[in-house]
Design a protein around this motif. Sequence first.
Motif, short mmCIF file in Angstrom:
data_model
loop_
_atom_site.label_atom_id
_atom_site.label_comp_id
_atom_site.label_asym_id
_atom_site.label_seq_id
_atom_site.Cartn_x
_atom_site.Cartn_y
_atom_site.Cartn_z
N LEU A 65 42.41 46.81 36.58
CA LEU A 65 42.73 46.69 38.00
C LEU A 65 42.21 47.96 38.67
O LEU A 65 42.56 49.07 38.27
N ILE A 66 41.35 47.79 39.66
CA ILE A 66 40.76 48.91 40.38
C ILE A 66 41.06 48.71 41.86
O ILE A 66 40.97 47.59 42.36
N VAL A 67 41.43 49.78 42.55
CA VAL A 67 41.78 49.67 43.96
C VAL A 67 40.93 50.62 44.80
O VAL A 67 40.39 51.60 44.30
N ALA A 68 40.85 50.29 46.09
CA ALA A 68 40.20 51.15 47.08
C ALA A 68 41.29 51.66 48.01
O ALA A 68 42.16 50.90 48.43
N ILE A 78 40.06 44.93 42.97
CA ILE A 78 39.30 44.02 42.13
C ILE A 78 39.96 44.05 40.76
O ILE A 78 40.44 45.10 40.32
N GLU A 79 40.04 42.90 40.14
CA GLU A 79 40.63 42.88 38.80
C GLU A 79 39.78 42.03 37.87
O GLU A 79 39.09 41.12 38.29
N PHE A 80 39.84 42.39 36.61
CA PHE A 80 39.16 41.66 35.55
C PHE A 80 40.23 41.23 34.57
O PHE A 80 41.01 42.06 34.10
N ARG A 81 40.30 39.94 34.33
CA ARG A 81 41.26 39.38 33.37
C ARG A 81 40.49 38.75 32.23
O ARG A 81 39.66 37.87 32.44
N SER A 82 40.72 39.22 31.03
CA SER A 82 40.01 38.73 29.86
C SER A 82 40.56 37.38 29.40
O SER A 82 41.66 36.98 29.77
N GLN A 83 39.75 36.73 28.62
CA GLN A 83 40.15 35.47 28.01
C GLN A 83 40.91 35.75 26.72
O GLN A 83 40.63 36.74 26.03
N THR A 84 41.84 34.89 26.37
CA THR A 84 42.64 35.13 25.17
C THR A 84 42.13 34.37 23.94
O THR A 84 42.40 34.79 22.82
N ARG A 85 41.42 33.29 24.15
CA ARG A 85 40.86 32.54 23.02
C ARG A 85 39.79 33.36 22.31
O ARG A 85 38.98 34.01 22.95
N LYS A 86 39.79 33.31 20.98
CA LYS A 86 38.88 34.12 20.18
C LYS A 86 37.41 33.92 20.57
O LYS A 86 36.67 34.89 20.72
N ARG A 87 36.99 32.69 20.78
CA ARG A 87 35.59 32.43 21.10
C ARG A 87 35.22 32.81 22.53
O ARG A 87 34.05 32.81 22.90
N LEU A 88 36.21 33.13 23.33
CA LEU A 88 35.98 33.56 24.71
C LEU A 88 36.38 35.01 24.93
O LEU A 88 36.30 35.51 26.05
N SER A 89 36.78 35.70 23.86
CA SER A 89 37.36 37.03 24.01
C SER A 89 36.39 38.09 24.51
O SER A 89 36.81 39.16 24.91
N HIS A 90 35.12 37.80 24.53
CA HIS A 90 34.11 38.74 25.01
C HIS A 90 33.88 38.64 26.53
O HIS A 90 33.08 39.37 27.09
N THR A 91 34.60 37.75 27.18
CA THR A 91 34.37 37.48 28.59
C THR A 91 35.69 37.50 29.37
O THR A 91 36.77 37.55 28.79
N GLY A 92 35.56 37.47 30.65
CA GLY A 92 36.73 37.41 31.52
C GLY A 92 36.28 37.13 32.94
O GLY A 92 35.09 37.04 33.23
N SER A 93 37.27 36.99 33.82
CA SER A 93 36.94 36.63 35.20
C SER A 93 37.41 37.69 36.18
O SER A 93 38.36 38.43 35.93
N VAL A 94 36.73 37.70 37.32
CA VAL A 94 36.95 38.69 38.36
C VAL A 94 37.56 38.04 39.59
O VAL A 94 37.22 36.91 39.94
N SER A 95 38.45 38.77 40.24
CA SER A 95 38.90 38.39 41.59
C SER A 95 38.98 39.67 42.41
O SER A 95 39.31 40.74 41.90
N MET A 96 38.65 39.53 43.69
CA MET A 96 38.61 40.69 44.58
C MET A 96 39.23 40.32 45.92
O MET A 96 39.01 39.21 46.42
N SER A 97 39.98 41.25 46.50
CA SER A 97 40.56 41.08 47.83
C SER A 97 40.42 42.38 48.60
O SER A 97 40.70 43.45 48.07
#
Length: 175
Positions: A65-68, A78-97
């Motif tokens: 979690l990063i803030v301005a 802006i935040e990055f939330r990782s995936q929990t499934r083993k085959r998706l653990s190298h990725t995650g999604s972003v949301s920004m406000s």
Amino acid sequence: MFKDHVEYIIRNGKLGDAEVLLDIGRSVISEDEYFIAVSEEVEKTPLHEEKERILSILDNIKDTLIVAEVNGLVVGSIEFRSQTRKRLSHTGSVSMSISKNYRGMGIGKALLKALVDWAEENPLIEKISLGVFSTNQRAISLYKQMGFLEEGRLMKEYKLHNGEYIDDVLMCKFV
């Protein structure tokens, strides 16, 4: 950092930011323009739930979690939330406000750059993913400028209250 006569800092988010982040989220969602959620879905989110959400981010090495901040006031995140499934653990999604009054000042770009820098330094993260309304050309332009690629599109994914449909543009960046 300094842009358009507004000085801001980019820093890691903390638990004490919960209330203002909840307020920003509610404000941005109430604009009813570029978020999946609508006001009534988040209006009653209690502060303790927001704190729990932030704690879960802070406690996970693959999330951030990063803030301005402008003059000591958090104006975006802006935040990055990782995936929990083993085959998706190298990725995650972003949301920004970003609060409406602080858009167009380079804050979004600075937040996104800080997130990409964080991901590049994190050996567990290989891919940053996000979805963006096809109507949000300003955001799509920023993402492309920062090296994100369009990898797909979910046609008519969102239906607005007026019956209009909007595509979800799926974008990613490999780090």
